[in-house]
Design a protein around this motif. Structure first.
Motif, PDB file in Angstrom:
ATOM      1  N   GLU A  56       0.828  -1.210   0.000  1.00  0.00           N
ATOM      2  CA  GLU A  56       0.000   0.000   0.000  1.00  0.00           C
ATOM      3  C   GLU A  56       0.857   1.254   0.000  1.00  0.00           C
TER       4      GLU A  56
ATOM      5  N   PHE B  45       2.289   1.696  -3.481  1.00  0.00           N
ATOM      6  CA  PHE B  45       1.272   2.227  -4.392  1.00  0.00           C
ATOM      7  C   PHE B  45       1.014   3.703  -4.129  1.00  0.00           C
TER       8      PHE B  45
ATOM      9  N   CYS C 150       1.714   6.805  -6.685  1.00  0.00           N
ATOM     10  CA  CYS C 150       0.601   7.696  -7.042  1.00  0.00           C
ATOM     11  C   CYS C 150       0.993   9.159  -6.864  1.00  0.00           C
TER      12      CYS C 150
ATOM     13  N   ARG D 297       3.324  -4.581  -9.255  1.00  0.00           N
ATOM     14  CA  ARG D 297       1.929  -4.698  -8.815  1.00  0.00           C
ATOM     15  C   ARG D 297       1.277  -3.325  -8.695  1.00  0.00           C
ATOM     16  N   ALA D 298       2.044  -2.335  -8.224  1.00  0.00           N
ATOM     17  CA  ALA D 298       1.502  -0.978  -8.121  1.00  0.00           C
ATOM     18  C   ALA D 298       1.189  -0.410  -9.503  1.00  0.00           C
TER      19      ALA D 298
ATOM     20  N   GLU E 103       0.488  -2.174 -12.181  1.00  0.00           N
ATOM     21  CA  GLU E 103      -0.679  -2.906 -12.695  1.00  0.00           C
ATOM     22  C   GLU E 103      -1.970  -2.296 -12.139  1.00  0.00           C
ATOM     23  N   ARG E 104      -1.932  -1.922 -10.876  1.00  0.00           N
ATOM     24  CA  ARG E 104      -3.109  -1.298 -10.252  1.00  0.00           C
ATOM     25  C   ARG E 104      -3.398   0.063 -10.869  1.00  0.00           C
ATOM     26  N   LEU E 105      -2.349   0.847 -11.135  1.00  0.00           N
ATOM     27  CA  LEU E 105      -2.538   2.150 -11.781  1.00  0.00           C
ATOM     28  C   LEU E 105      -3.087   1.978 -13.193  1.00  0.00           C
ATOM     29  N   GLU E 106      -2.607   0.957 -13.879  1.00  0.00           N
ATOM     30  CA  GLU E 106      -3.108   0.703 -15.229  1.00  0.00           C
ATOM     31  C   GLU E 106      -4.579   0.295 -15.176  1.00  0.00           C
ATOM     32  N   GLY E 107      -4.942  -0.514 -14.191  1.00  0.00           N
ATOM     33  CA  GLY E 107      -6.333  -0.917 -14.045  1.00  0.00           C
ATOM     34  C   GLY E 107      -7.249   0.254 -13.742  1.00  0.00           C
ATOM     35  N   GLU E 108      -6.722   1.275 -13.059  1.00  0.00           N
ATOM     36  CA  GLU E 108      -7.510   2.466 -12.750  1.00  0.00           C
ATOM     37  C   GLU E 108      -7.509   3.485 -13.892  1.00  0.00           C
TER      38      GLU E 108
END
Length: 260
Positions: A4, A7, A11, A44-45, A47-52
């Motif tokens: 977290e 990430f 951000c 992983r961070a 990938e999460r930004l890409e998903g958002e």
């Protein structure tokens, strides 16, 4: 660093880069190094930004993680306005003597350090006079690149008399030098005299900080004394002017806080 925190830090870096009109995040390897975390956590961070929908990742030598907000606004006429209000600057107080990692933590930044060199050198004339040493003595010199939230912040040249701090260069040099000197040698900085002026980045400095040649820098030349009033440090810090704001609390001569 937890997933977290990794990430959240990336951000904040993305927000800062977007505000300054940069279209691409640093490579995974650099982010992991600067944040002192694993590449898998960085991946992983991302990938999460890409998903958002915040970034677009492209494979290959010319690929990377591209910021969609910057890509979607090719008209850069509002870039100056964004830099004025949206970029999160590092505040460097002038009235306290504190190490950079502690200062960054207090402001919610993730600090990072890369040691460029650590060596023994002959003292300059200024250092000989300040440290009260001879031309035959040596200084321990450490050159480091400092990061805030994964982006470059400053280039630091830290210099102390070698005879007073034996074994310093064999120590872990990626943390706070002030904390290291206090823990290992019992030396605590209590006073510092600083000279600050604006300069520009030379080609070598620009390459280290990842900025344009000639970009503005804040040059801080520091002379520090310990708890016994004994000089022990002469350092030169080159802070990126686009990431740093100086702050000071000033009082009128003769001001008495008890009157408030």
């Amino acid at each position: 660093m937890t997933a977290e925190r990794t990430f959240a830090t990336i951000c904040r870096l993305a927000d800062d880069l977007e505000a300054r009109g940069f279209a691409k995040l640093p490579p995974e390897r650099q982010l992991a190094e600067r944040l002192n975390t694993s590449r898998s956590s960085v991946r992983r961070a991302l990938e999460r930004l890409e998903g958002e929908g915040r970034i677009r990742r492209v494979r290959g030598r010319s690929g990377g993680a591209f910021l969609r907000m910057v890509e979607s606004t090719p008209d850069a006429t509002m870039e100056d306005d964004a830099a004025d209000g949206a970029t999160r600057l590092v505040e460097r107080p002038l009235e306290t003597v504190v190490g950079l990692p502690q200062m960054l933590r207090a402001q919610g930044f993730e600090s990072g350090t890369r040691v460029i060199s650590a060596s023994f050198e002959h003292p300059s004339d200024v250092e000989r006079a300040y440290f009260d040493i001879t031309a035959g003595d040596l200084v321990a010199a450490v050159l480091r690149l400092r990061f805030a939230d994964g982006d470059t912040l400053s280039l630091e040249s830290f210099r102390v008399p070698a005879a007073r701090f034996p074994g310093l260069l064999e120590s872990r040099l990626s943390g706070s030098m002030y904390e290291l000197l206090e823990e290992k040698y019992g030396v605590r900085p209590t006073h510092a005299h600083e000279h600050i002026h604006v300069t520009t980045a030379s080609p070598r400095t620009a390459a280290s900080l990842g900025i344009d040649v000639g970009a503005p820098l804040l040059k801080v030349v520091r002379f520090a004394e310990d708890q016994n009033g004994r000089p022990f440090e002469r350092s030169i810090d080159l802070f990126r002017a686009d990431r740093t704001v100086l702050s000071v609390t000033a009082h009128q001569v003769g001001w008495d806080p008890s009157h408030m």
